[in-house]
Write an enzyme that holds these catalytic residues in place. Structure first.
Site, PDB file in Angstrom:
ATOM      1  N   LYS A  46      62.707  33.431  26.134  1.00 11.42           N
ATOM      2  CA  LYS A  46      61.725  34.470  26.508  1.00 11.42           C
ATOM      3  C   LYS A  46      62.339  35.860  26.353  1.00 11.42           C
ATOM      4  O   LYS A  46      63.568  35.999  26.267  1.00 11.42           O
ATOM      5  CB  LYS A  46      61.298  34.241  27.962  1.00 11.42           C
ATOM      6  CG  LYS A  46      62.440  34.404  28.973  1.00 11.42           C
ATOM      7  CD  LYS A  46      62.050  33.971  30.376  1.00 11.42           C
ATOM      8  CE  LYS A  46      63.232  34.086  31.325  1.00 11.42           C
ATOM      9  NZ  LYS A  46      62.930  33.523  32.660  1.00 11.42           N
ATOM     10  N   TYR A 276      74.137  66.878  30.872  1.00 17.54           N
ATOM     11  CA  TYR A 276      73.205  67.458  31.844  1.00 17.54           C
ATOM     12  C   TYR A 276      73.781  67.426  33.259  1.00 17.54           C
ATOM     13  O   TYR A 276      74.318  66.410  33.692  1.00 17.54           O
ATOM     14  CB  TYR A 276      71.890  66.682  31.829  1.00 17.54           C
ATOM     15  CG  TYR A 276      71.153  66.765  30.518  1.00 17.54           C
ATOM     16  CD1 TYR A 276      70.881  67.982  29.915  1.00 17.54           C
ATOM     17  CD2 TYR A 276      70.718  65.605  29.893  1.00 17.54           C
ATOM     18  CE1 TYR A 276      70.171  68.046  28.715  1.00 17.54           C
ATOM     19  CE2 TYR A 276      70.010  65.650  28.700  1.00 17.54           C
ATOM     20  CZ  TYR A 276      69.741  66.878  28.114  1.00 17.54           C
ATOM     21  OH  TYR A 276      69.053  66.920  26.930  1.00 17.54           O
TER      22      TYR A 276
HETATM   23  C1  LIG Z   1      64.069  32.643  32.924  1.00 12.59           C
HETATM   24  C2  LIG Z   1      63.893  31.277  33.484  1.00 12.59           C
HETATM   25  C3  LIG Z   1      64.912  30.309  33.327  1.00 12.59           C
HETATM   26  C4  LIG Z   1      66.290  30.623  32.781  1.00 12.59           C
HETATM   27  O1  LIG Z   1      67.109  31.121  33.828  1.00 12.59           O
HETATM   28  P1  LIG Z   1      68.672  31.442  33.571  1.00 12.59           P
HETATM   29  O2  LIG Z   1      69.203  31.797  34.912  1.00 12.59           O
HETATM   30  O3  LIG Z   1      68.693  32.595  32.624  1.00 12.59           O
HETATM   31  O4  LIG Z   1      69.253  30.216  33.001  1.00 12.59           O
HETATM   32  C5  LIG Z   1      64.641  29.012  33.735  1.00 12.59           C
HETATM   33  N1  LIG Z   1      63.444  28.686  34.279  1.00 12.59           N
HETATM   34  C6  LIG Z   1      62.467  29.598  34.468  1.00 12.59           C
HETATM   35  C7  LIG Z   1      61.175  29.170  35.087  1.00 12.59           C
HETATM   36  C8  LIG Z   1      62.650  30.918  34.105  1.00 12.59           C
HETATM   37  O5  LIG Z   1      61.684  31.819  34.312  1.00 12.59           O
END
Ligand SMILES: *Cc1c(COP(=O)(O)O)cnc(C)c1O
Length: 392
Positions: A46, A276
């Site tokens: 994702k 800045y």
């Molecule tokens: C993002 C997510 C993961 C992955 O989590 P990590 O800590 O990056 O391994 C797993 N399950 C769900 C439902 C998520 O939203």
């Protein structure tokens, strides 16, 4: 094979880039997969693969043996399908505006926390093929997922739709709240609640293909959470989800290096104010290097004192990080030939084994976590894929 082999390198990349080593991704997937076997591994890609680039990472992860891909949104899943990726694929965060018909059509498995079941079943009926659903139980995170009270009702509804040919109830899953703090007892309670929810579903007649609970920290610290399938996100990018434990200690290789070509070198007197607010002044006559990435590129503005490597030497951000750029005061050590540094690389973070600062140092300077630093690298920074080819 390099997922991007033959693709033209973005002409902007010589100036600044996030270099992603696909051999590191494959290495991490292999390590994690061997740790969880016989459970299967879902590579979570994702958010553009946590900023690393969804399609090249998904391809590399599958090459290395990932069994599933996972994303939050159906729209992300459709990008993978349109690219020709046909691996098992789950999307779990929906709204009433989500295109469930497209998801069913593209054979995307769907997470269901409650209300989604009816529109998904309707989309499947219209498509004339069953939707594959994974029911999500809230075991304590308090975010998405069905409450324990509503769970038997949701399970019954899914089984009724299955009997009518509208859905295939293939999975039960949940998400952990505190797995990054391995001693906390809430994880034990979540595991128990998960087992109970699975038992309710199976006692009601569910024929599940997969039960899945573990995220990266649970993969690494809690074997009892592995069940049939684990969902690995940050760890496939070679980053540690555990405070105080490095990626190297976990056998993981950070895949992303953030670097930019130095845009200017200049010699200034003592007392020169920088950036800045003039929050930093040179203590003595010095040389300044201008690094042409800033908060528009996802470099966190509050990361004062973050490390940068130039010509193999560690230096520190001087003064405020601006939208497009920040300054490094080349002291301690003073370079022997500073003018030769124009156009050479400033490395913000990468694999510490190569001498680069760790992304966790930037995360600490920005009061956040490594996940956020890599995921927020902006679209103005081209991703460049390399393949170190080493099976480290
Ligand atoms: C993002 C997510 C993961 C992955 O989590 P990590 O800590 O990056 O391994 C797993 N399950 C769900 C439902 C998520 O939203």
């Amino acid at each position: 094979m390099n997922a991007d082999a033959g693709a033209p390198v973005d002409p902007r990349a010589a100036e600044r880039s996030a270099v992603v080593d696909l051999a590191a991704i494959r290495h991490n997937v292999r390590i994690l997969r061997s740790r969880v076997a016989p459970a299967a591994l879902m590579a979570v890609v994702k958010a553009d693969a946590y900023g690393h680039g969804m399609l090249p990472v998904a391809t590399a992860a599958l090459e290395a043996g990932a069994d599933w891909l996972g994303v939050a949104h159906v729209s992300e899943a459709l990008v993978l399908r349109r690219a020709g990726i046909d691996a098992p694929l789950l999307a779990w965060l929906h709204t009433p505006a989500t295109d469930f018909a497209a998801a069913v059509d593209a054979d995307v498995d769907l997470g269901v926390s409650g209300w989604e079941l009816e529109p998904i079943a309707a989309a499947a009926e219209a498509a004339g093929r069953p939707a594959r659903v994974h029911l999500k139980i809230d075991t304590g995170l308090g975010r998405n997922g069905c409450t324990a009270e509503q769970w038997p009702v949701l399970v019954r509804a899914a089984l009724d739709h299955e009997a009518a040919g509208r859905v295939r109830f293939v999975g039960v899953f949940s998400h952990l709240a505190v797995a990054d703090e391995p001693v906390r007892p809430e994880t034990d309670a979540q595991v128990a609640a998960f087992r109970a929810a699975v038992a309710v579903a199976e006692d009601a007649g569910a024929r599940l293909e997969v039960r899945h609970l573990a995220n990266s920290p649970a993969i690494l610290t809690r074997p009892e959470t592995h069940f049939d399938l684990v969902r690995a996100g940050v760890s496939i990018y070679g980053l540690s989800p555990l405070a105080g434990i490095t990626a190297a200690e976990l056998g993981l290789t950070p895949a992303m290096t953030l670097r930019a070509a130095i845009a200017n070198i200049k010699h200034v007197p003592a007392g020169q104010g920088i950036s800045y607010g003039l929050r930093y002044r040179t203590e003595a006559a010095s040389t300044l290097a201008l690094v042409p990435v800033g908060y528009a590129d996802g470099v966190p503005r509050i990361a004062a004192d973050a490390p940068v490597t130039i010509d193999g030497q560690r230096h520190t951000v001087a003064g405020r990080i601006a939208m497009d750029q920040f300054v490094v005061d080349l002291v301690d050590p003073v370079p022997t030939d500073p003018d030769a540094l124009l156009g050479t690389d400033a490395v913000l973070f990468g694999d510490p084994a190569t001498g680069a600062p760790a992304v966790e140092e930037w995360a600490e300077a920005a009061q956040t976590i490594n996940y956020e630093v890599v995921t927020r690298i902006g679209t103005r920074v081209p991703r460049v894929y390399r393949d170190s080819g080493t099976a480290r």
